[in-house]
Write an enzyme that holds these catalytic residues in place. Sequence first.
Site, PDB file in Angstrom:
ATOM      1  N   HIS A 190       8.871   3.233  -3.947  1.00 60.48           N
ATOM      2  CA  HIS A 190       7.820   2.309  -4.142  1.00 60.48           C
ATOM      3  C   HIS A 190       7.199   2.347  -5.714  1.00 60.48           C
ATOM      4  O   HIS A 190       6.611   3.623  -5.670  1.00 60.48           O
ATOM      5  CB  HIS A 190       6.950   2.097  -3.148  1.00 60.48           C
ATOM      6  CG  HIS A 190       7.533   1.940  -1.757  1.00 60.48           C
ATOM      7  ND1 HIS A 190       7.285   0.736  -1.158  1.00 60.48           N
ATOM      8  CD2 HIS A 190       8.310   2.527  -1.062  1.00 60.48           C
ATOM      9  CE1 HIS A 190       7.832   0.600   0.124  1.00 60.48           C
ATOM     10  NE2 HIS A 190       8.379   1.659   0.137  1.00 60.48           N
TER      11      HIS A 190
ATOM     12  N   LEU B 168       0.762  -1.107   0.070  1.00 55.64           N
ATOM     13  CA  LEU B 168       0.060   0.056   0.008  1.00 55.64           C
ATOM     14  C   LEU B 168       0.888   1.187   0.142  1.00 55.64           C
ATOM     15  O   LEU B 168       0.141   2.317  -0.127  1.00 55.64           O
ATOM     16  CB  LEU B 168      -0.971  -0.028   1.126  1.00 55.64           C
ATOM     17  CG  LEU B 168      -1.837  -1.067   1.134  1.00 55.64           C
ATOM     18  CD1 LEU B 168      -2.531  -1.167   2.658  1.00 55.64           C
ATOM     19  CD2 LEU B 168      -3.129  -0.781   0.357  1.00 55.64           C
ATOM     20  N   VAL B 169       2.181   1.279   0.126  1.00 53.28           N
ATOM     21  CA  VAL B 169       2.955   2.519   0.004  1.00 53.28           C
ATOM     22  C   VAL B 169       2.977   3.500  -1.104  1.00 53.28           C
ATOM     23  O   VAL B 169       3.181   2.509  -2.093  1.00 53.28           O
ATOM     24  CB  VAL B 169       4.169   1.987   0.632  1.00 53.28           C
ATOM     25  CG1 VAL B 169       5.134   3.396   0.686  1.00 53.28           C
ATOM     26  CG2 VAL B 169       4.386   1.356   1.941  1.00 53.28           C
TER      27      VAL B 169
ATOM     28  N   VAL C  69      -3.240 -16.372 -20.897  1.00 51.65           N
ATOM     29  CA  VAL C  69      -2.614 -16.398 -22.313  1.00 51.65           C
ATOM     30  C   VAL C  69      -1.521 -17.141 -22.374  1.00 51.65           C
ATOM     31  O   VAL C  69      -0.503 -16.800 -21.699  1.00 51.65           O
ATOM     32  CB  VAL C  69      -2.399 -14.582 -22.784  1.00 51.65           C
ATOM     33  CG1 VAL C  69      -1.466 -14.723 -24.091  1.00 51.65           C
ATOM     34  CG2 VAL C  69      -3.618 -14.027 -23.026  1.00 51.65           C
TER      35      VAL C  69
ATOM     36  N   HIS D  57       9.548  -5.238  -6.030  1.00 50.51           N
ATOM     37  CA  HIS D  57       9.670  -4.133  -6.812  1.00 50.51           C
ATOM     38  C   HIS D  57      10.718  -4.265  -7.898  1.00 50.51           C
ATOM     39  O   HIS D  57      11.221  -3.320  -8.591  1.00 50.51           O
ATOM     40  CB  HIS D  57      10.242  -2.901  -5.946  1.00 50.51           C
ATOM     41  CG  HIS D  57       9.441  -2.408  -4.944  1.00 50.51           C
ATOM     42  ND1 HIS D  57       9.698  -1.530  -4.005  1.00 50.51           N
ATOM     43  CD2 HIS D  57       7.960  -2.759  -4.609  1.00 50.51           C
ATOM     44  CE1 HIS D  57       8.611  -1.105  -3.024  1.00 50.51           C
ATOM     45  NE2 HIS D  57       7.605  -2.099  -3.347  1.00 50.51           N
TER      46      HIS D  57
END
Length: 600
Positions: free
Chosen positions: A579, A125-126, A262, A535
């Site tokens: 982030h 959520l950051v 896919v 990330h």
Amino acid sequence: MRLTRNAELFTLLAFCHAVYAALYTDSDHLPATIFDFVIVGGGTAGCVVASRLMENPDVSVLVVEAGISNNGILGIQIPFLASQNLGNASFLWNFVTAPQPGLDNRTVSYARGRILGGSSSVNYLVYTRGAGQEYDKWAEITGDQGWSWDNLSKYYLKSSRLVPPADHHNTTGQVEPSAHGFGPVEVSVSGFPTEIDGRVVNTSKIPGSEFPFNADLNFGDYLGVSYLQATVGRGQRSSAATAYLDPVLSRKNLHVLINNTVTRLISSGSSYGKPSFKAAEFAPDASGAGLPLSAGLVLTLQPAKRGYIGTPQILMLSGVGDREVLTAAGIKPVVDLPDVGQHLRDQPRVENYWTVASNMTSDTISRNPDIFNADHTLWKKNHSGQFAASTANTTGFFRIPNDDPIWNNVSDPELDPNIAHFELIFDDGFSPTVDPLPPTGNYLSINTVLVSPTSVGSVRLASSDPFASPLINPGFLTTEFDNFALLAATKAARRFVEARFWEGFIIERFGSMGSAESDEEILAAIRQAVVTIYHAACTARMLPANASWGVVDLQLRAKGVSGLRVVDASVMPVIPAEHPVAAVYVVAERAADLIKGSWS
């Protein structure tokens, strides 16, 4: 099923949300066989592009998502439970990395969202936009000022907006409203205070502190300690799904197909002298036969494994990648593009723990079912209380000081003084990563994150089976800088809690990281403690005009291919020291404009 028309394929590593009448689980139930835009995979970028393209009522949009619907899943909606999402196998691709030499050959869990909303539905959520210089670096690398902050800032303002916290407290001094925009993603500071918030902020306000206070980390200068801003509105998660697609689900020009993956793109002929991809195969599971699907002008492709993994995998399965690697995997090469899946960058993180003299930390909630259920009931009643806030209320981005001994061993890879080397995230409780929650005690956790990593990894095919996990190698801690930078971050976290505001609260350091004293001991402990903060980026990098490297051009069109665009974190030429979800929203908003321009 076959959807026909000349197609431009364009991949999005992101995720999307759909409910109500627009949601399908069986392709035979789709109301049409022709769509102007087919977005395969509804993620952070996918939801944005789908929503923006639908602003033209004369076009039809289909979103194809491999995962399930996120509708009604409280664990995703409740901010406090965000840290538990990446342990829920029901909506994840449960990947594991290859053994990491930099981590004593440990493997690392590398779970990815397999659900509508994707990373924006399951992340921590950051929300940080980073410094403008981050985007200026993209413009410098690519030679295209369209990717500079001056030209991208409008998309940041267009994608999110500041909203009141869940408890509606006065946020004066905690956030700067003028730093925020008017977009659909809701952003707020915490709606539930913890006992460490004041200690963190007061430490940053000590005159001459190496950890200075920052009134709003999204105001351009993000260095220093700030109140953490999270994608939370009205006490619940605000995702790309809820922000971009929910408001338009009633439109007749949107359809969403879930539980279908896919498996590859299909090249059929050529256009402008390049192989043209006008169709894709998809199947509900590994036992299902691959069904051909053709698109309208744009087919966005995203196999719901997050862009930096799914994009290179689907490209290679389709014959786009390193010719020798594809041939060895039994795949006929269509376009020799060696950069596909290369240059993976990810931000390693390490938890540092202290025992504290308190019985008010979140550890009590985690261990006591009665308290947990009471907080859960309160949230369900009015979206308030501790469950309405994310797991951390404060954070800080910092540079390693110029006089740190680290610079005796390595050179600084990030010379811009406005861009951080590492982040400290302050958590009022035990934040389990490698180590589980201890059965007793109360804890402070400081998450140390290397946000400017120099180690480089890759994503490669394990086989030609589209349902087989790819070979993921983040290359964690394979450079001297990354090792020494996490060492410096750990020492910084220890110095932070030496301030007078922590006296009487901190008892002692805890765990293997806490018991390490010498640099060698700390580095050894770090190698055993590193996990990902999820990330990763850069596996399908943007390239300068006429460059011999890269995967997509400055318009995000796949190099050497006609009809294929990539829109996700994989196109970033370098990983932003933040982030990245806000940056993905920015990329997707600009991509939507680029696609609209091509359509017209």
